[in-house]
Enzyme design. Structure first.
Site, PDB file in Angstrom:
ATOM      1  N   SER A 143      34.953  47.486  42.298  1.00  0.00           N
ATOM      2  CA  SER A 143      35.490  48.863  42.299  1.00  0.00           C
ATOM      3  C   SER A 143      34.409  49.753  42.895  1.00  0.00           C
ATOM      4  O   SER A 143      33.245  49.332  42.980  1.00  0.00           O
ATOM      5  CB  SER A 143      35.774  49.281  40.840  1.00  0.00           C
ATOM      6  OG  SER A 143      35.923  50.672  40.718  1.00  0.00           O
ATOM      7  N   TYR A 156      33.191  49.996  32.027  1.00  0.00           N
ATOM      8  CA  TYR A 156      33.849  49.623  33.290  1.00  0.00           C
ATOM      9  C   TYR A 156      32.814  49.583  34.432  1.00  0.00           C
ATOM     10  O   TYR A 156      32.774  48.631  35.226  1.00  0.00           O
ATOM     11  CB  TYR A 156      34.975  50.629  33.580  1.00  0.00           C
ATOM     12  CG  TYR A 156      35.864  50.253  34.730  1.00  0.00           C
ATOM     13  CD1 TYR A 156      36.803  49.226  34.610  1.00  0.00           C
ATOM     14  CD2 TYR A 156      35.790  50.922  35.952  1.00  0.00           C
ATOM     15  CE1 TYR A 156      37.626  48.875  35.675  1.00  0.00           C
ATOM     16  CE2 TYR A 156      36.604  50.581  37.014  1.00  0.00           C
ATOM     17  CZ  TYR A 156      37.529  49.565  36.875  1.00  0.00           C
ATOM     18  OH  TYR A 156      38.348  49.214  37.931  1.00  0.00           O
TER      19      TYR A 156
HETATM   20  N1  LIG Z   1      43.847  50.698  40.025  1.00  0.00           N
HETATM   21  C1  LIG Z   1      42.723  51.140  40.559  1.00  0.00           C
HETATM   22  O1  LIG Z   1      42.593  52.321  40.920  1.00  0.00           O
HETATM   23  C2  LIG Z   1      41.557  50.207  40.749  1.00  0.00           C
HETATM   24  C3  LIG Z   1      40.435  50.675  41.441  1.00  0.00           C
HETATM   25  C4  LIG Z   1      39.348  49.823  41.601  1.00  0.00           C
HETATM   26  C5  LIG Z   1      39.375  48.531  41.116  1.00  0.00           C
HETATM   27  N2  LIG Z   1      40.486  48.113  40.440  1.00  0.00           N
HETATM   28  C6  LIG Z   1      40.446  46.741  39.911  1.00  0.00           C
HETATM   29  O2  LIG Z   1      41.492  45.992  40.493  1.00  0.00           O
HETATM   30  C7  LIG Z   1      41.963  45.014  39.565  1.00  0.00           C
HETATM   31  C8  LIG Z   1      43.466  45.161  39.390  1.00  0.00           C
HETATM   32  O3  LIG Z   1      43.750  46.478  38.930  1.00  0.00           O
HETATM   33  P1  LIG Z   1      45.243  47.054  38.798  1.00  0.00           P
HETATM   34  O4  LIG Z   1      45.218  48.480  39.163  1.00  0.00           O
HETATM   35  O5  LIG Z   1      46.183  46.160  39.477  1.00  0.00           O
HETATM   36  O6  LIG Z   1      45.388  46.970  37.208  1.00  0.00           O
HETATM   37  P2  LIG Z   1      46.634  46.456  36.335  1.00  0.00           P
HETATM   38  O7  LIG Z   1      46.317  46.824  34.929  1.00  0.00           O
HETATM   39  O8  LIG Z   1      47.911  46.909  36.956  1.00  0.00           O
HETATM   40  O9  LIG Z   1      46.520  44.883  36.540  1.00  0.00           O
HETATM   41  C9  LIG Z   1      45.530  44.113  35.904  1.00  0.00           C
HETATM   42  C10 LIG Z   1      46.195  42.847  35.411  1.00  0.00           C
HETATM   43  O10 LIG Z   1      45.200  42.021  34.788  1.00  0.00           O
HETATM   44  C11 LIG Z   1      45.832  41.388  33.701  1.00  0.00           C
HETATM   45  N3  LIG Z   1      44.840  40.951  32.704  1.00  0.00           N
HETATM   46  C12 LIG Z   1      44.119  41.718  31.872  1.00  0.00           C
HETATM   47  N4  LIG Z   1      43.403  40.949  31.046  1.00  0.00           N
HETATM   48  C13 LIG Z   1      43.673  39.669  31.371  1.00  0.00           C
HETATM   49  C14 LIG Z   1      43.251  38.411  30.866  1.00  0.00           C
HETATM   50  N5  LIG Z   1      42.392  38.326  29.838  1.00  0.00           N
HETATM   51  N6  LIG Z   1      43.734  37.283  31.433  1.00  0.00           N
HETATM   52  C15 LIG Z   1      44.619  37.345  32.471  1.00  0.00           C
HETATM   53  N7  LIG Z   1      45.057  38.512  32.993  1.00  0.00           N
HETATM   54  C16 LIG Z   1      44.587  39.658  32.445  1.00  0.00           C
HETATM   55  C17 LIG Z   1      46.738  42.470  33.112  1.00  0.00           C
HETATM   56  O11 LIG Z   1      47.739  41.922  32.257  1.00  0.00           O
HETATM   57  C18 LIG Z   1      47.260  43.135  34.355  1.00  0.00           C
HETATM   58  O12 LIG Z   1      48.521  42.626  34.767  1.00  0.00           O
HETATM   59  C19 LIG Z   1      41.165  45.222  38.274  1.00  0.00           C
HETATM   60  O13 LIG Z   1      40.088  44.328  38.227  1.00  0.00           O
HETATM   61  C20 LIG Z   1      40.688  46.648  38.421  1.00  0.00           C
HETATM   62  O14 LIG Z   1      39.528  46.897  37.650  1.00  0.00           O
HETATM   63  C21 LIG Z   1      41.586  48.899  40.256  1.00  0.00           C
END
Ligand SMILES: NC(=O)c1ccc[n+]([C@@H]2O[C@H](COP(=O)([O-])OP(=O)(O)OC[C@H]3O[C@@H](n4cnc5c(N)ncnc54)[C@H](O)[C@@H]3O)[C@@H](O)[C@H]2O)c1
Length: 257
Positions: A143, A156
């Site tokens: 991120s 985070y």
């Molecule tokens: N959304 C943003 O703005 C953003 C920005 C930077 C980085 N990210 C990173 O991108 C990745 C995806 O984010 P997103 O926005 O799709 O979030 P999201 O919450 O929509 O998706 C994350 C998924 O991970 C799954 N998950 C959580 N714990 C788990 C576990 N123990 N085992 C298996 N699956 C698990 C959740 O059930 C969820 O479906 C994350 O690592 C997040 O930190 C997101």
């Protein structure tokens, strides 16, 4: 004509979430078959709709923090598809928002458990599969919080900095075996996760927090999950054949400002 990811097999964690699902869809459109892993009970309805060919989608319920569960998912992927060419090590959680002195220890531990131990376990389990094949591309989800600090988000931020370190270490260890390991560093993406962070930072003023974050981005908007997926697809493909140990910001210029 073959598409760039023709006959490639991609394992994606957090595949029921915004970025995981968008990426599964884009990789499948470009020819890959997808092993989609998320927690037990996750809603895969939209993903099944996006990839209706059941021969090219394997849905896996598993926990990235549990070695036995995770190992079972990796084994099922290899049993079904024979190999893993692409690994999108993406599952993550945001935790809560609070200044460091007020940050709950149990939440800090949970964020590290999923975002760091989960990413480490993924590397530990998938690298040996790729070593056998002599090639592979791994993309870890960090991120912008893996590059700079963010008030209220200590767990985070710490976890996503760790993902950059794991990426560089894995790249250095396994480059000679034909395995490339890179990470993506998205900025704010329109998603459930950002809505949750906005609420945590602004309680009842989430809309103002959203506007404030967007105003700090040189492109003056949040990104979309599809815009992240496009970069993952590039890193997954041979178009990025000499890219290893890199981090790719997908942040509208946020960290360049
Ligand atoms: N959304 C943003 O703005 C953003 C920005 C930077 C980085 N990210 C990173 O991108 C990745 C995806 O984010 P997103 O926005 O799709 O979030 P999201 O919450 O929509 O998706 C994350 C998924 O991970 C799954 N998950 C959580 N714990 C788990 C576990 N123990 N085992 C298996 N699956 C698990 C959740 O059930 C969820 O479906 C994350 O690592 C997040 O930190 C997101």
């Amino acid at each position: 004509m073959d598409t760039p990811l023709h006959e490639k097999i991609a394992l994606i964690t957090g595949a029921a979430g915004a970025i995981g699902m968008a990426t599964a869809t884009v990789l499948a459109e470009r020819g890959a078959s997808i092993a989609a892993m998320d927690v037990k009970g996750a809603d895969f309805t939209a993903l099944r709709k996006a990839i209706p060919d059941t021969k090219r989608l394997l849905v896996l319920e598993g926990d990235v923090t549990d070695e036995a569960s995770y190992s079972g998912c990796v084994a099922s992927t290899v049993k079904t598809f024979g190999k893993i060419d692409i690994f999108f090590n993406n599952a993550g959680i945001e935790g809560t928002a609070a200044p460091i002195p007020d940050f709950p220890l149990d939440v800090f531990r949970k964020v590290i458990e999923v975002n760091v131990i989960g990413v480490f376990l993924g590397l530990k389990l998938v690298i040996p599969v790729m070593v056998k094949a002599g090639c592979g591309s791994i993309i870890n989800s960090s991120s912008v919080a893996g590059l700079i600090g963010s008030a209220g988000m200590c767990a985070y931020v710490a976890s996503k900095h760790a993902v950059v370190g794991l990426t560089q270490t894995a790249a250095v260890e396994w480059g000679a075996h034909g395995i490339r390991v890179n990470c993506i560093n998205p900025g704010p993406i329109e998603s459930r996760m950002m809505a949750s962070i906005e609420k945590g930072l602004g309680a009842d003023a989430a809309a103002a927090v959203h506007a404030g974050i967007a105003a700090k981005v040189p492109m003056l908007r949040y990104g979309t999950a599809g815009e992240v997926a496009g970069v993952v697809a590039f890193l997954a493909s041979d178009d990025s054949g000499y890219v290893n140990g890199a981090f790719y910001t997908v942040d509208g210029g946020l960290t360049a400002a």
